[in-house]
Design an enzyme around this catalytic site. Structure first.
Site, mmCIF file in Angstrom:
data_model
loop_
_atom_site.group_PDB
_atom_site.id
_atom_site.type_symbol
_atom_site.label_atom_id
_atom_site.label_comp_id
_atom_site.label_asym_id
_atom_site.label_seq_id
_atom_site.Cartn_x
_atom_site.Cartn_y
_atom_site.Cartn_z
ATOM 1 N NE ARG A 89 -1.564 0.427 3.822
ATOM 2 C CZ ARG A 89 -1.851 0.354 5.094
ATOM 3 N NH1 ARG A 89 -2.994 0.807 5.544
ATOM 4 N NH2 ARG A 89 -1.015 -0.192 5.948
ATOM 5 C CG ASP A 245 5.227 -6.279 9.336
ATOM 6 O OD1 ASP A 245 5.069 -7.028 10.326
ATOM 7 O OD2 ASP A 245 4.287 -5.679 8.795
HETATM 8 P P1 AMP Z 1 0.266 -3.052 8.283
HETATM 9 O O1 AMP Z 1 -0.642 -3.816 9.144
HETATM 10 O O2 AMP Z 1 -0.244 -1.694 7.943
HETATM 11 O O3 AMP Z 1 1.642 -3.035 8.810
HETATM 12 O O4 AMP Z 1 0.335 -3.823 6.883
HETATM 13 C C1 AMP Z 1 0.728 -5.159 6.798
HETATM 14 C C2 AMP Z 1 0.865 -5.604 5.360
HETATM 15 O O5 AMP Z 1 -0.377 -5.474 4.660
HETATM 16 C C3 AMP Z 1 1.864 -4.803 4.545
HETATM 17 O O6 AMP Z 1 2.497 -5.685 3.647
HETATM 18 C C4 AMP Z 1 1.003 -3.820 3.816
HETATM 19 O O7 AMP Z 1 1.601 -3.352 2.646
HETATM 20 C C5 AMP Z 1 -0.224 -4.653 3.523
HETATM 21 N N1 AMP Z 1 -1.435 -3.821 3.339
HETATM 22 C C6 AMP Z 1 -2.077 -3.134 4.297
HETATM 23 N N2 AMP Z 1 -3.122 -2.472 3.778
HETATM 24 C C7 AMP Z 1 -3.155 -2.749 2.455
HETATM 25 C C8 AMP Z 1 -3.998 -2.365 1.358
HETATM 26 N N3 AMP Z 1 -5.031 -1.549 1.517
HETATM 27 N N4 AMP Z 1 -3.688 -2.845 0.153
HETATM 28 C C9 AMP Z 1 -2.660 -3.659 -0.042
HETATM 29 N N5 AMP Z 1 -1.823 -4.056 0.937
HETATM 30 C C10 AMP Z 1 -2.064 -3.612 2.179
HETATM 31 MG MG MG Z 2 3.290 -2.105 8.230
#
Ligand code: AMP
Ligand code: MG
Length: 474
Positions: A89, A245
């Site tokens: 994202r 991450d």
């Molecule tokens: P986060 O929980 O924000 O750390 O995201 C965890 C993973 O999910 C990462 O690889 C992000 O890039 C992916 N991710 C979160 N939201 C989205 C979205 N709307 N579209 C695509 N990938 C997402």
């Molecule tokens: Mg993240």
């Protein structure tokens, strides 16, 4: 004047990322531009606010020199291993070198799908974008290492979340780098020792030039995290999703999703809707940081010379060093909050006694500590005697301090980004009224300065205003 890019990460081997043109936005509109940050980065704020700047900040058209990539990483999410995550994202459009020589990533968050998007749409909506803008900038103003927000742009598209079509937005995030513990895990899990070595060297030259080995690197990251988490704790900050991450090796706070500042103090407090078991509760944060660092340590083992036994022993010693380091940082900061210029271990009971009373009385974290400066702390306790019976020991200890008022005034902010105020600002913004967002953000730029005109932002929420749950909003 267009930004001058120097993209060191994009010069690393191709398996470190995927080249990725952002999808762009049909009708971009600038919502917020962080002019002081633009100046800090050596960027031309007027250019950023103009049509070419807006095209860049929305991912619609990038200037010469930008090399958009999605970075590869892996990670433990709530303890569960995920071998491939990556920027799903977000797109790193390039790195800029500020006038003082410091290097910064410019990343567009919410600019569309990438090869790492899995089932996600790669988009963000206005709510989480404004939330990250406000909270990350508030953290910076509090002096906490953090990624920054350069701009927020409305895309003119709609993003479906929880069954609602929400206004789409892109946040331009600025970071010393976006390299995470999970970036190391990506290569370690693939047995790619060359990739690991390349990454470690990149991180050393970028963030820890004094480090001479992988073990030094681990020491440096451990020290940076011990300082960072102690700062979070001292301001009542709960990150909410401390997956590997979401831990930057630079020591900056990264990934403002379901994060929140404490209103009423309780060590077990959890806001995040997805943290069902309280893995990332307030008081768990130091332990989780150590756990994440242990994951980093295990990634670095192949880069440390010596027999298997020696290598494990050396890495373990570094990780075991986290707790005492953190404890010392915490004691120094929490000591300052009660007016002690250099708290020692003998002061621990005094600090803990106050925290215990605050927890059992539901005292507001920020207001209680600020109340020590103004004399109003007792008002934060349901039973003021809980404070009154602590105060004499405190006063006796303060008698040995030179200028406790000044120490406390520097350590205890008047204003934090309170959850209910953030939500009110988002609700208004969705309806087209950005005034509350502007005001909140300006108020949080000087969090230690009292201002009677901002009393509403300093107040604790009324019971009906209390935000109980926060969401990732992805
Ligand atoms: P986060 O929980 O924000 O750390 O995201 C965890 C993973 O999910 C990462 O690889 C992000 O890039 C992916 N991710 C979160 N939201 C989205 C979205 N709307 N579209 C695509 N990938 C997402
Ligand atoms: Mg993240």
């Amino acid at each position: 004047m267009t930004p001058r890019f120097d993209n060191s990460y994009a010069r690393l081997p191709e398996r470190f990322f995927a080249r990725q043109t952002p999808e762009g936005a049909p009708a971009p509109r600038l919502i917020a531009l962080n002019r002081p940050l633009a100046v800090r980065l050596g960027l031309d704020a007027d250019w950023l606010a103009g049509p070419e700047g807006l095209a860049m900040l929305s991912g619609s058209a990038l200037p010469e020199g930008a090399e958009p990539i999605a970075q590869a990483y892996a990670g433990h999410q709530f303890g569960g291993w995920v071998p491939t995550l990556g920027d799903g994202r977000a797109v790193l459009i390039g790195e800029v070198v500020a006038p003082d020589g410091a290097r910064f990533d410019l990343q567009l968050k919410g600019a569309g799908q990438t090869v790492f998007s899995r089932r996600g749409d790669g988009r963000a909506w206005l709510g989480p974008v404004l939330r990250e803008y406000v909270v990350s900038e508030a953290m910076a103003a509090l002096g906490v290492p953090t990624t920054r927000a350069l701009a927020a742009v409305a895309t003119g598209t709609r993003v479906v979340r929880d069954g609602f079509a929400r206004p789409g937005a892109v946040l331009t995030r600025v970071a010393a780098s976006h390299i995470r513990v999970g970036t190391f895990q990506f290569f370690a899990a693939r047995g790619d020792d060359n990739g690991l070595r390349t990454l470690a060297n990149h991180v050393i030259s970028r963030h820890y030039p004094e480090a001479e080995s992988a073990l030094d690197l681990l020491r440096a990251v451990t020290a940076a995290q011990a300082r960072l988490i102690a700062q979070w704790m001292s301001f009542g900050f709960i990150h909410g999703v401390m997956n590997t991450d979401n831990m930057a090796v630079s020591g900056e706070t990264i990934d403002y999703g379901p994060c929140a500042f404490l209103d009423a103090y309780h060590p077990k407090k959890v806001f995040s809707s997805i943290d069902q078991f309280g893995r990332y509760a307030y008081a768990m944060q130091p332990q989780i940081a150590a756990w994440n660092l242990a994951q980093l340590a295990s990634c670095l083992l192949p880069l440390i010379p010596g027999s298997e036994e020696e290598v494990i022993e050396a890495a373990t010693e570094v990780i075991n060093g986290f707790a005492p380091r953190y404890q010392a940082e915490w004691l120094r900061r929490m000591g300052a909050k009660i007016g002690l210029a250099a708290a020692g271990a003998e002061d621990l009971p005094l600090i803990e006694s106050l925290l215990n009373r605050m927890a059992s009385e539901g005292a507001d974290f920020t207001r209680t500590f600020r109340g020590l400066v103004t004399g109003a702390a007792r008002d934060e306790f349901t039973d003021p005697m809980a404070f009154e019976t602590w105060a004499p020991d405190w006063q006796a200890r303060l008698a040995r301090e030179a200028d406790p008022q000044a120490v406390m005034a520097r350590a205890n902010p008047v204003r934090i980004p309170r959850n209910h105020r953030i939500e009110q600002a988002i609700t208004a913004a969705v309806e087209g009224d950005f005034a509350p967002f502007e005001r909140l953000q300006q108020a949080l730029a000087h969090p230690f300065d009292p201002d009677p005109a901002l009393a509403d932002l300093e107040a604790a929420p009324w019971p009906e205003e209390v935000v109980k749950r926060t969401f990732c909003g992805t």
